[in-house]
Design a protein around this motif. Structure first.
Motif, short mmCIF file in Angstrom:
data_model
loop_
_atom_site.label_atom_id
_atom_site.label_comp_id
_atom_site.label_asym_id
_atom_site.label_seq_id
_atom_site.Cartn_x
_atom_site.Cartn_y
_atom_site.Cartn_z
N SER A 294 35.47 -35.47 -12.33
CA SER A 294 34.80 -36.48 -11.52
C SER A 294 33.61 -35.83 -10.84
N GLU A 295 32.74 -36.66 -10.22
CA GLU A 295 31.62 -36.10 -9.48
C GLU A 295 32.14 -35.16 -8.41
N ASN A 296 31.40 -34.08 -8.18
CA ASN A 296 31.85 -33.09 -7.19
C ASN A 296 32.05 -33.72 -5.82
N TRP A 297 31.15 -34.65 -5.43
CA TRP A 297 31.27 -35.25 -4.11
C TRP A 297 32.54 -36.08 -3.99
N LYS A 298 32.92 -36.73 -5.08
CA LYS A 298 34.12 -37.56 -5.03
C LYS A 298 35.36 -36.67 -4.87
N ARG A 303 39.76 -34.66 -1.39
CA ARG A 303 40.55 -33.51 -0.94
C ARG A 303 40.61 -33.40 0.59
N PHE A 304 39.86 -34.25 1.28
CA PHE A 304 39.89 -34.21 2.74
C PHE A 304 41.30 -34.54 3.23
N SER A 319 34.44 -35.72 11.23
CA SER A 319 34.45 -34.62 10.25
C SER A 319 34.36 -35.18 8.83
N PHE A 320 35.10 -36.24 8.58
CA PHE A 320 35.09 -36.87 7.26
C PHE A 320 33.72 -37.47 6.94
#
Length: 534
Positions: A294-298, A303-304, A319-320
């Protein structure tokens, strides 16, 4: 702009027409106060009768008489530039939808030819009668995931490619080419009797008889596009390209060698050329494997870690959002922020925010939406409705004022339309002057004008109300094309007699039936607890 595995689709022709007409006239980016629910029942009798005409010349003329121009509507994309959407005239759109219904079984057979299916487009029951949703993910996604993991075995490269200006570049004459073949489509003595040619004519009707381009937004356009693109999928499969998926116009191909990847790009380009389309060279690339699925940002957002079993304070939310903003700036798109706001909405209700966190989160979401207008349409459902608190209306009012001023500064009618929608839904006055709203009128945006007409009398803005009505009356002396481009405004303001006398018999029929295209939703109040937490 669905996997569209037509072999497994259980939609009946009636399901299709109801889905397209009751839920697919207005693009998803248009404020949700606009609806066409109930149109299928009113349109069915008159449109079915048109298509049952046995005489080909009479049929051709009857179809042509239902040609109309359409409302233009610009929605902000995730890269902060407008996407040009279309809201078709309900008469031409109804005829197109009924034609799709009439030949739905043939369309299903055609679109079931690629095996295994390449398309990842969803046309199916997605709730409440609707048959299409841009972000819908059915249970078949698990099979897709298994397929793609298997395809990566032995693959060294992945090709990412898409079609340049896909819907705007589609040539309506390629509809019968796809369904019947070029020779058969051009060789018949009675062209309109060939159902592909009939679909071609009905599709032209939605753009005032233009043959170049499909409207972006109406759900029928997605089915028409799928007819054409499925033929391209079949061509690619016959050339040996099996490890392939397509989501609307975005292709992903897994190649064992670099030469195989180059061969796919060449064959895709040649196949598109057969249908008067072209590759988007800037977005076509060959990437080495392995890569993240998947896209790195997704992946970063997923994972947050949110604390479980406890009320969330604003420090966690901040933070999120900071993480989402960093990824948005790195990727050059506001898609990560859009994704983050939807994650925080948490449809399962597991995420609880303290009252302070709600207030600060709402304000921060507003701040982001002003800077990234792509987020504006989703705030009501995913932020305001989800995290309501006492006094939120004041924040929404100030937000609406900022949207009006932003829209005038950047020429974004979309933000003005949503500002008025928020004001109408939440029953608030936008803290701007009547003069500022009168300055919106020269934009002559149909959707905005209709919302101004609804907003003005609620707040005693007599000059504004008069200005919108004057614009609507001016259209009586305009040509049919100009009337069609503002069909929603004239429907709201003209009488049944005025519609009939100006060649808008279909709208007059709807008016007589008291059909409503504008329905302002109500706010569901919920109890608000005392403020706690950080």
């Amino acid at each position: 702009m669905f996997e569209l595995d037509f072999k497994k689709i259980d939609l009946s022709p009636d399901d299709v027409s109801t889905g397209l007409l009751d839920f697919g006239l207005f693009a998803e980016k248009v404020p949700p106060c606009f609806t066409s629910k109930g149109l299928a029942e009113l349109a069915a009798t008159s449109m079915v009768a048109v298509l049952e005409n046995a005489d080909s010349r009479a049929l051709t003329n009857a179809v042509k008489k239902r040609s109309h121009d359409y409302i233009r509507y610009d929605a902000i994309r995730d890269i902060n530039i407008p996407r040009h959407l279309g809201i078709p005239h309900p008469e031409s759109y109804s005829l197109q939808a009924i034609a799709i219904k009439k030949y739905w079984e043939e369309i299903k057979v055609h679109c079931a030819k690629p095996s295994p299916a390449i398309s990842r487009v969803h046309v199916r029951h997605v709730g409440g009668g609707c048959i299409f949703e841009m972000s819908y993910k059915g249970v078949e996604r698990y099979q897709f995931e298994e397929d793609e993991i298997e395809w990566r075995s032995g693959a060294k490269f992945v090709v990412k490619a898409d079609i340049a200006r896909c819907f705007p570049s589609m040539y309506t004459h390629t509809i019968p080419w796809a369904l019947h073949g070029l020779t058969a489509a051009k060789g018949t003595d009675c062209p309109i009797k060939l159902y592909g040619n009939l679909l071609d004519r009905c599709t032209q009707n939605t753009r005032d008889m233009q043959t170049n381009g499909l409207l972006i937004g109406p759900h029928a356009s997605n089915i028409i596009a799928e007819i054409i693109l499925t033929s391209i999928d079949t061509m690619l499969q016959t050339k040996g390209h099996k490890k392939l998926t397509r989501h609307i116009d975005d292709y992903t191909y897994y190649a064992n060698t670099y030469e195989d990847a180059e061969s796919f790009i060449k064959n895709l380009g040649l196949s598109l050329r057969n249908y008067e389309m072209a590759l988007n060279e800037k977005k076509t690339r060959i990437l080495p494997l392995p890569r993240p699925s998947s896209e790195n940002w997704k992946l970063a957002l997923q994972r947050f870690i949110f604390p479980k079993g406890e009320e969330l304070g604003f420090s966690t939310i901040r933070s999120f959002l900071d993480l989402a903003l960093e990824n948005a700036q790195s990727a050059g798109t506001s898609a990560p922020l859009n994704y983050a706001l939807k994650m925080l909405a948490d449809k399962h209700g597991e995420r609880k925010l303290s009252q302070r966190a709600k207030r600060l989160y709402v304000q921060e979401a507003i701040n982001l939406a002003i800077l990234y207008p792509y987020l504006v349409p989703i705030l009501d459902k995913f932020v305001f409705d989800r995290y309501r608190y006492t006094g939120i209306e004041t924040k929404i009012a100030k937000f609406a004022a900022e949207l009006v001023r932003l829209g005038m500064q950047k020429l974004y009618p979309d933000t003005i339309a949503h500002a008025l929608y928020y004001a109408l839904k939440h029953k608030i006055a936008i803290p701007v002057t009547e003069a500022e709203l009168l300055a919106v009128m020269p934009l002559d945006d149909c959707v905005v004008n209709v919302l101004l007409l609804e907003y003005a009398p609620m707040h005693g803005l007599k000059q504004l109300q008069k200005a919108v009505k004057t614009r609507a009356m001016q259209l009586k002396s305009a040509g049919h094309r100009d009337q069609d481009r503002s069909w929603l405004l004239i429907y709201q303001t003209w009488t049944e007699k005025e519609l009939t006398g100006n060649g808008q018999a279909f709208l007059a029929m709807l008016k007589k039936a008291k059909f409503q295209f504008l329905v302002i939703p109500t706010v569901e109040s919920e109890p608000v607890a005392a403020e706690t937490g950080a």
